[in-house]
Motif scaffolding. Structure first.
Motif, PDB file in Angstrom:
ATOM      1  N   ASP A 169       0.859  -1.188   0.000  1.00  0.00           N
ATOM      2  CA  ASP A 169       0.000   0.000   0.000  1.00  0.00           C
ATOM      3  C   ASP A 169       0.892   1.234   0.000  1.00  0.00           C
ATOM      4  O   ASP A 169       1.511   1.572   1.012  1.00  0.00           O
ATOM      5  CB  ASP A 169      -0.908  -0.007   1.228  1.00  0.00           C
ATOM      6  N   GLN A 172       0.415   4.561   2.476  1.00  0.00           N
ATOM      7  CA  GLN A 172       0.955   4.714   3.824  1.00  0.00           C
ATOM      8  C   GLN A 172       2.261   5.498   3.838  1.00  0.00           C
ATOM      9  O   GLN A 172       2.686   5.977   4.892  1.00  0.00           O
ATOM     10  CB  GLN A 172       1.189   3.341   4.444  1.00  0.00           C
ATOM     11  N   TYR A 173       2.905   5.646   2.668  1.00  0.00           N
ATOM     12  CA  TYR A 173       4.135   6.420   2.588  1.00  0.00           C
ATOM     13  C   TYR A 173       3.881   7.898   2.301  1.00  0.00           C
ATOM     14  O   TYR A 173       4.825   8.689   2.247  1.00  0.00           O
ATOM     15  CB  TYR A 173       5.050   5.851   1.501  1.00  0.00           C
ATOM     16  N   TRP A 178      -5.002   9.102   0.777  1.00  0.00           N
ATOM     17  CA  TRP A 178      -5.643   7.874   1.225  1.00  0.00           C
ATOM     18  C   TRP A 178      -6.882   7.520   0.403  1.00  0.00           C
ATOM     19  O   TRP A 178      -7.292   6.352   0.362  1.00  0.00           O
ATOM     20  CB  TRP A 178      -6.041   7.998   2.698  1.00  0.00           C
TER      21      TRP A 178
END
Length: 270
Positions: A169, A172-173, A178
């Motif tokens: 995913d 998340q970085y 999102w």
């Protein structure tokens, strides 16, 4: 003077330390800028095709990548000119030091100030490129994690019962928001992404760009040592000349005084 002696004299005036640092700087900057530019383009293509299919979701990322690419153009142009200037300064200082030792030339305060200014500027650039080196390590780390996940899925010893539960995913970085669609890749889709040319090329180009940034940092450290040594040599040469001037003046005064005494003694005897 023969041809051989002339060649030896010319080779003796080459600042080899500055020449090595310049070659290393050119190589490092070229690797960092060239590979970094192509890797950023490949990263954007991979994200658009697999992690963020809606244009508005990665519009900010696209703008940031374009800004980074323009910065890369500026870094390449600046360091090309700056390395040439430092090489020229090396030629000048090497020639000045040799003539200082032969008492044919005296360095000026301006020349020593220029060397000190380049030393200060090179130190600032060293800190900046050290930060760039650390920043370049981030995409290498992210791509390595993704590559490791794909390698683990393909390993016969992994014994994974549900490959679709293994995902990467990128949201998340903080690369994309999102709410980006799909935002992550799992199982067979993830394996296909790792096999794409965009991923393979970008991953290895980031590694080469990281190596180029490291080479540039080493070159700047090399320049710092050269400039510091040149400044110390010039300062020492100035002190030596001042001592020689004072000694010469004292010798001339003593010689004049001795001649005066000889004249007085000869006149008294006559």
């Amino acid at each position: 003077m023969g041809c051989f002696e002339c060649c030896i004299k010319c080779l003796g005036g080459v600042p080899y330390a500055s020449l090595v640092a310049t070659i290393l700087c050119f190589s490092g900057v070229a690797l960092f800028c060239g590979c970094g530019h192509v890797a950023l383009t490949g990263t954007l293509t991979m994200l658009e095709n697999h992690f963020s299919t809606v244009t508005s979701d990665h519009a900010t990322l696209t703008m940031v990548i374009q800004i980074f690419q323009y910065i890369i153009y500026g870094i390449a142009s600046f360091f090309f000119v700056y390395a040439i200037i430092l090489l020229a300064e090396g030629f000048y200082t090497t020639s000045a030091i040799k003539k200082e030792l032969q008492s044919d030339f005296k360095t000026t305060v301006c020349g020593r100030c220029i060397t000190a200014f380049f030393m200060f500027l090179t130190y600032i650039l060293f800190l900046a490129f050290l930060a760039i080196f650390g920043f370049t390590a981030i995409p290498v780390f992210l791509f390595f994690n993704m590559w490791s996940t794909c390698a683990a899925m393909k390993s016969p010893d992994a014994n994974i019962t549900s490959p679709e539960s293994i995902c990467v995913d990128v949201r998340q970085y903080g690369i994309i928001p999102w709410n980006a669609t799909p935002g992550k890749a799992c199982g067979a889709t993830l394996g296909e992404i790792c096999n794409t040319s965009e991923f393979y090329l970008s991953y290895h180009l980031y590694i080469v760009a990281l190596a180029g940034a490291g080479a540039t940092v080493i070159a700047l450290i090399h320049y710092l040592m050269i400039l510091a040594a040149n400044w110390a040599y010039l300062k020492s040469a100035v002190s030596t000349h001042e001592y020689q001037d004072i000694k010469t003046k004292d010798d001339q005064d003593l010689e004049a005084e001795a001649r005066s005494k000889e004249g007085q003694n000869s006149s008294s005897y006559s």
